[in-house]
Design an enzyme around this catalytic site. Structure first.
Site, PDB file in Angstrom:
ATOM      1  N   LYS A 210     -26.447 -10.189   7.278  1.00 24.57           N
ATOM      2  CA  LYS A 210     -25.183  -9.424   7.304  1.00 24.57           C
ATOM      3  C   LYS A 210     -23.999 -10.376   7.089  1.00 24.57           C
ATOM      4  O   LYS A 210     -23.044 -10.047   6.386  1.00 24.57           O
ATOM      5  CB  LYS A 210     -25.024  -8.663   8.623  1.00 24.57           C
ATOM      6  CG  LYS A 210     -26.002  -7.514   8.831  1.00 24.57           C
ATOM      7  CD  LYS A 210     -25.864  -6.382   7.821  1.00 24.57           C
ATOM      8  CE  LYS A 210     -24.604  -5.564   8.001  1.00 24.57           C
ATOM      9  NZ  LYS A 210     -24.623  -4.345   7.125  1.00 24.57           N
TER      10      LYS A 210
ATOM     11  N   TYR B 266     -31.501 -11.059  10.690  1.00 25.00           N
ATOM     12  CA  TYR B 266     -30.665  -9.874  10.445  1.00 25.00           C
ATOM     13  C   TYR B 266     -29.192 -10.262  10.379  1.00 25.00           C
ATOM     14  O   TYR B 266     -28.492  -9.973   9.404  1.00 25.00           O
ATOM     15  CB  TYR B 266     -30.877  -8.818  11.543  1.00 25.00           C
ATOM     16  CG  TYR B 266     -29.777  -7.766  11.587  1.00 25.00           C
ATOM     17  CD1 TYR B 266     -29.625  -6.842  10.558  1.00 25.00           C
ATOM     18  CD2 TYR B 266     -28.867  -7.723  12.656  1.00 25.00           C
ATOM     19  CE1 TYR B 266     -28.605  -5.896  10.585  1.00 25.00           C
ATOM     20  CE2 TYR B 266     -27.852  -6.782  12.698  1.00 25.00           C
ATOM     21  CZ  TYR B 266     -27.721  -5.870  11.666  1.00 25.00           C
ATOM     22  OH  TYR B 266     -26.708  -4.942  11.683  1.00 25.00           O
TER      23      TYR B 266
ATOM     24  N   THR C  66     -21.436  -5.918  11.235  1.00 23.24           N
ATOM     25  CA  THR C  66     -21.804  -5.958  12.650  1.00 23.24           C
ATOM     26  C   THR C  66     -21.115  -7.105  13.384  1.00 23.24           C
ATOM     27  O   THR C  66     -20.782  -8.135  12.759  1.00 23.24           O
ATOM     28  CB  THR C  66     -23.337  -6.135  12.763  1.00 23.24           C
ATOM     29  OG1 THR C  66     -23.667  -6.409  14.116  1.00 23.24           O
ATOM     30  CG2 THR C  66     -23.840  -7.298  11.908  1.00 23.24           C
ATOM     31  N   ASP C  67     -20.970  -6.956  14.691  1.00 25.45           N
ATOM     32  CA  ASP C  67     -20.406  -8.052  15.503  1.00 25.45           C
ATOM     33  C   ASP C  67     -21.387  -9.222  15.626  1.00 25.45           C
ATOM     34  O   ASP C  67     -21.001 -10.320  16.032  1.00 25.45           O
ATOM     35  CB  ASP C  67     -20.002  -7.553  16.894  1.00 25.45           C
ATOM     36  CG  ASP C  67     -21.154  -6.975  17.710  1.00 25.45           C
ATOM     37  OD1 ASP C  67     -22.290  -6.874  17.193  1.00 25.45           O
ATOM     38  OD2 ASP C  67     -20.917  -6.617  18.886  1.00 25.45           O
ATOM     39  N   GLU C  68     -22.667  -8.983  15.263  1.00 27.95           N
ATOM     40  CA  GLU C  68     -23.671 -10.046  15.441  1.00 27.95           C
ATOM     41  C   GLU C  68     -23.409 -11.242  14.536  1.00 27.95           C
ATOM     42  O   GLU C  68     -23.948 -12.330  14.780  1.00 27.95           O
ATOM     43  CB  GLU C  68     -25.085  -9.495  15.205  1.00 27.95           C
ATOM     44  CG  GLU C  68     -25.425  -8.392  16.173  1.00 27.95           C
ATOM     45  CD  GLU C  68     -26.920  -8.131  16.334  1.00 27.95           C
ATOM     46  OE1 GLU C  68     -27.723  -8.927  15.828  1.00 27.95           O
ATOM     47  OE2 GLU C  68     -27.252  -7.126  16.976  1.00 27.95           O
TER      48      GLU C  68
HETATM   49  P1  NAD Z   1     -30.408   2.523  10.063  1.00 25.88           P
HETATM   50  O1  NAD Z   1     -31.498   1.533   9.987  1.00 25.88           O
HETATM   51  O2  NAD Z   1     -30.498   3.665  11.007  1.00 25.88           O
HETATM   52  O3  NAD Z   1     -30.128   3.142   8.626  1.00 25.88           O
HETATM   53  C1  NAD Z   1     -30.141   2.369   7.456  1.00 25.88           C
HETATM   54  C2  NAD Z   1     -30.232   3.316   6.274  1.00 25.88           C
HETATM   55  O4  NAD Z   1     -30.218   2.519   5.078  1.00 25.88           O
HETATM   56  C3  NAD Z   1     -31.525   4.145   6.251  1.00 25.88           C
HETATM   57  O5  NAD Z   1     -31.223   5.491   5.957  1.00 25.88           O
HETATM   58  C4  NAD Z   1     -32.336   3.522   5.124  1.00 25.88           C
HETATM   59  O6  NAD Z   1     -33.184   4.432   4.475  1.00 25.88           O
HETATM   60  C5  NAD Z   1     -31.230   3.020   4.207  1.00 25.88           C
HETATM   61  N1  NAD Z   1     -31.684   1.924   3.356  1.00 25.88           N
HETATM   62  C6  NAD Z   1     -32.358   0.802   3.747  1.00 25.88           C
HETATM   63  N2  NAD Z   1     -32.646   0.051   2.678  1.00 25.88           N
HETATM   64  C7  NAD Z   1     -32.128   0.682   1.594  1.00 25.88           C
HETATM   65  C8  NAD Z   1     -32.096   0.384   0.201  1.00 25.88           C
HETATM   66  N3  NAD Z   1     -32.679  -0.708  -0.297  1.00 25.88           N
HETATM   67  N4  NAD Z   1     -31.457   1.240  -0.634  1.00 25.88           N
HETATM   68  C9  NAD Z   1     -30.872   2.371  -0.141  1.00 25.88           C
HETATM   69  N5  NAD Z   1     -30.908   2.717   1.159  1.00 25.88           N
HETATM   70  C10 NAD Z   1     -31.520   1.871   2.017  1.00 25.88           C
HETATM   71  O7  NAD Z   1     -29.088   1.650  10.342  1.00 25.88           O
HETATM   72  P2  NAD Z   1     -27.799   2.004  11.208  1.00 25.88           P
HETATM   73  O8  NAD Z   1     -28.033   1.587  12.598  1.00 25.88           O
HETATM   74  O9  NAD Z   1     -27.353   3.368  10.893  1.00 25.88           O
HETATM   75  O10 NAD Z   1     -26.777   0.944  10.577  1.00 25.88           O
HETATM   76  C11 NAD Z   1     -26.032   1.277   9.403  1.00 25.88           C
HETATM   77  C12 NAD Z   1     -25.159   0.092   9.030  1.00 25.88           C
HETATM   78  O11 NAD Z   1     -24.289  -0.222  10.123  1.00 25.88           O
HETATM   79  C13 NAD Z   1     -25.942  -1.186   8.741  1.00 25.88           C
HETATM   80  O12 NAD Z   1     -25.313  -1.843   7.680  1.00 25.88           O
HETATM   81  C14 NAD Z   1     -25.826  -1.991  10.024  1.00 25.88           C
HETATM   82  O13 NAD Z   1     -25.884  -3.375   9.748  1.00 25.88           O
HETATM   83  C15 NAD Z   1     -24.445  -1.579  10.498  1.00 25.88           C
HETATM   84  N6  NAD Z   1     -24.219  -1.637  11.964  1.00 25.88           N
HETATM   85  C16 NAD Z   1     -25.095  -1.024  12.834  1.00 25.88           C
HETATM   86  C17 NAD Z   1     -24.814  -1.032  14.193  1.00 25.88           C
HETATM   87  C18 NAD Z   1     -25.727  -0.349  15.188  1.00 25.88           C
HETATM   88  O14 NAD Z   1     -25.509  -0.496  16.395  1.00 25.88           O
HETATM   89  N7  NAD Z   1     -26.714   0.411  14.764  1.00 25.88           N
HETATM   90  C19 NAD Z   1     -23.667  -1.678  14.677  1.00 25.88           C
HETATM   91  C20 NAD Z   1     -22.822  -2.311  13.753  1.00 25.88           C
HETATM   92  C21 NAD Z   1     -23.095  -2.270  12.411  1.00 25.88           C
HETATM   93  O1  DAU Z   2     -24.239  -5.426  17.867  1.00 26.01           O
HETATM   94  C1  DAU Z   2     -24.479  -4.579  16.775  1.00 26.01           C
HETATM   95  C2  DAU Z   2     -25.956  -4.522  16.490  1.00 26.01           C
HETATM   96  O2  DAU Z   2     -26.548  -3.773  17.546  1.00 26.01           O
HETATM   97  C3  DAU Z   2     -26.295  -3.911  15.137  1.00 26.01           C
HETATM   98  O3  DAU Z   2     -25.774  -4.713  14.116  1.00 26.01           O
HETATM   99  C4  DAU Z   2     -27.804  -3.760  14.963  1.00 26.01           C
HETATM  100  O4  DAU Z   2     -28.085  -3.088  13.760  1.00 26.01           O
HETATM  101  C5  DAU Z   2     -28.342  -2.950  16.126  1.00 26.01           C
HETATM  102  O5  DAU Z   2     -29.742  -2.863  16.034  1.00 26.01           O
HETATM  103  C6  DAU Z   2     -27.945  -3.580  17.468  1.00 26.01           C
HETATM  104  O6  DAU Z   2     -28.629  -4.841  17.682  1.00 26.01           O
HETATM  105  P1  DAU Z   2     -29.248  -5.247  19.105  1.00 26.01           P
HETATM  106  O7  DAU Z   2     -30.299  -6.236  18.865  1.00 26.01           O
HETATM  107  O8  DAU Z   2     -28.179  -5.571  20.076  1.00 26.01           O
HETATM  108  O9  DAU Z   2     -29.854  -3.786  19.526  1.00 26.01           O
HETATM  109  P2  DAU Z   2     -31.257  -3.371  20.174  1.00 26.01           P
HETATM  110  O10 DAU Z   2     -31.153  -1.928  20.521  1.00 26.01           O
HETATM  111  O11 DAU Z   2     -32.422  -3.832  19.381  1.00 26.01           O
HETATM  112  O12 DAU Z   2     -31.255  -4.202  21.556  1.00 26.01           O
HETATM  113  C7  DAU Z   2     -30.228  -4.063  22.507  1.00 26.01           C
HETATM  114  C8  DAU Z   2     -30.522  -5.053  23.632  1.00 26.01           C
HETATM  115  O13 DAU Z   2     -31.691  -4.615  24.331  1.00 26.01           O
HETATM  116  C9  DAU Z   2     -30.815  -6.455  23.154  1.00 26.01           C
HETATM  117  O14 DAU Z   2     -30.288  -7.388  24.081  1.00 26.01           O
HETATM  118  C10 DAU Z   2     -32.341  -6.536  23.168  1.00 26.01           C
HETATM  119  C11 DAU Z   2     -32.732  -5.603  24.299  1.00 26.01           C
HETATM  120  N1  DAU Z   2     -34.018  -4.899  24.122  1.00 26.01           N
HETATM  121  C12 DAU Z   2     -34.228  -4.214  22.972  1.00 26.01           C
HETATM  122  C13 DAU Z   2     -35.411  -3.539  22.771  1.00 26.01           C
HETATM  123  C14 DAU Z   2     -35.645  -2.794  21.465  1.00 26.01           C
HETATM  124  C15 DAU Z   2     -34.971  -4.911  25.139  1.00 26.01           C
HETATM  125  O15 DAU Z   2     -34.759  -5.529  26.217  1.00 26.01           O
HETATM  126  N2  DAU Z   2     -36.141  -4.246  24.926  1.00 26.01           N
HETATM  127  C16 DAU Z   2     -36.419  -3.572  23.780  1.00 26.01           C
HETATM  128  O16 DAU Z   2     -37.527  -3.013  23.649  1.00 26.01           O
END
Ligand code: NAD
Ligand code: DAU
Length: 349
Positions: A159, A155, A130-132
């Protein structure tokens, strides 16, 4: 090729599984997922009868299980997405993030190394990050692959740690690895704890839209289908030991995004202009809330030719359409434990 995709029942993972099954019918895809609250086999209902697809329920925190899995299968590649992924949950329960994201990743690295070390030729361990990990930007600048790590939430710290381990296994054991760091994804099958699906669901139900702080935080949004395409290109053509940033060149402050979403929803639900906006409620800010993320993905474009395929306005509208057409999916994932989470997270905030 036989590819192990971890976390394939989650949001991004299910799109990656679908993408690989569609574009590489000669590959075998094994999806390993623990099916936590975020993992849902319904996300893959349209492809789960493909003959070259197999699902295994398993936990990456179980090192012995992984060692056996790798000995029993000849995986050529791993695309590792399994993780605890929600920042708010990491604030409530940091340890779970260390165990899954750090220990789970090291277990996978160990299993791949033990199985492949006699011959790394044609093997690849791809870690999705992730970019975080780069921390928070001010009003100017973008994250490049050279930006020093500076995570702020449990988190992002977990990562960042997992990224360091992946690089360490490359540098110490020559394990063939590649890493990508992506910005915020949006699209179908995202669990409604994340901003966009949570707010779509709340607007449908006329529930408050809980905006953290002043809503000034900025995120760089990317359509999940474009992320899956970037993962394909990096998996096949990325350089061993390299890192690639993936982003949408698409920065939105939370409040501007929410206003756009409200306008789209009013039109789709046949509500009067400005109706959904009235649901906006400013609540206590997230602890350690990063102000701004913005990704410079020019390396990926320059070296591998990847670019996002659609505009945010188009992608958001497709996303809204999908959630409105799949109310049953939403109802299913928001029953049970979700209610408890929602009350704990938002009632009284
Ligand atoms: P998600 O939470 O939707 O999915 C995570 C999956 O991992 C789920 O299916 C869960 O069951 C599985 N999992 C969790 N713990 C596990 C374990 N111990 N063993 C096996 N499986 C397990 O997450 P996502 O948003 O699809 O993100 C997927 C990946 O991409 C993550 O590594 C996250 O850090 C990364 N990522 C997410 C975003 C985003 O915006 N969502 C952006 C950048 C990177
Ligand atoms: O940048 C990549 C990341 O983006 C991933 O690595 C993470 O897995 C993914 O969850 C996401 O993280 P964020 O914290 O940016 O996403 P989230 O959707 O939780 O929140 C987006 C923005 O909105 C953040 O600034 C917090 C705000 N927010 C979020 C929620 C859930 C609110 O204001 N209200 C809310 O209820």
């Amino acid at each position: 090729m036989h590819i192990l995709i971890t976390g394939g029942a989650g949001f991004i993972g299910s799109h990656v599984v679908r993408h690989f099954l569609k574009h590489y019918p000669s590959y075998t895809i094994t999806n390993l997922d623990k099916l936590t609250y975020a993992g849902n086999l319904a996300n893959l209902k349209d492809v789960d009868s493909e003959l070259n697809y197999r699902f295994i329920k398993g936990d990456i925190t179980d090192g012995n299980f992984l060692q056996n899995l790798f000995q029993e299968n000849s995986f050529d590649g791993v695309i590792h997405l399994a993780a605890e992924s929600h920042v708010d949950r990491s604030i409530t329960n940091p340890t779970e993030f260390v165990v899954t994201n750090v220990l789970g990743t090291v277990n996978l690295l160990n299993a791949a190394r033990a199985c492949w070390q006699s011959n790394y030729e044609g093997k690849r361990f791809y870690h999705i990050s992730t970019d975080e990990v780069y921390g928070s930007l001010g009003r100017e600048g973008m994250f490049t692959e050279q930006t020093p790590y500076d995570p702020h939430s449990p988190y992002s710290a977990s990562k960042a740690s997992s990224d360091h381990f992946v690089r360490a296994y490359h540098d110490t054991f020559t394990l063939p690895v590649v890493i990508s760091n992506c910005s915020n994804n949006y699209g179908s099958f995202q669990f409604p704890e994340k901003l966009i699906p949570l707010f779509i669901n709340n607007i449908v139900q006329n529930k408050p839209l809980p905006v953290y702080g002043k809503g000034e935080n900025i995120r760089d949004w990317l359509w999940v289908v474009d992320h899956a395409q970037a993962i394909d290109v990096i998996f096949h053509k990325g350089q061993n030991g390299s890192t690639y940033n993936i982003g949408g060149h698409n920065e939105w402050s939370n409040i501007n995004l929410i206003l756009l979403l409200c306008r789209i929803m009013d039109a789709k639900l046949g509500r009067g202009a400005g109706e959904s906006e009235k649901l906006i409620t400013y609540v206590t800010d997230r602890a350690g809330h990063d102000l701004r993320y913005a990704i410079d993905s020019s390396k990926l474009k320059r070296e591998l030719g990847w670019e996002p395929s659609i505009t945010f306005e188009k992608g958001l509208e497709l996303t809204v359409d999908w959630y409105l057409a799949n109310r049953e999916w939403l109802d299913n994932v928001t029953s049970g434990g979700y209610q408890h989470y929602y009350e704990k997270m938002y009632c009284g905030r």
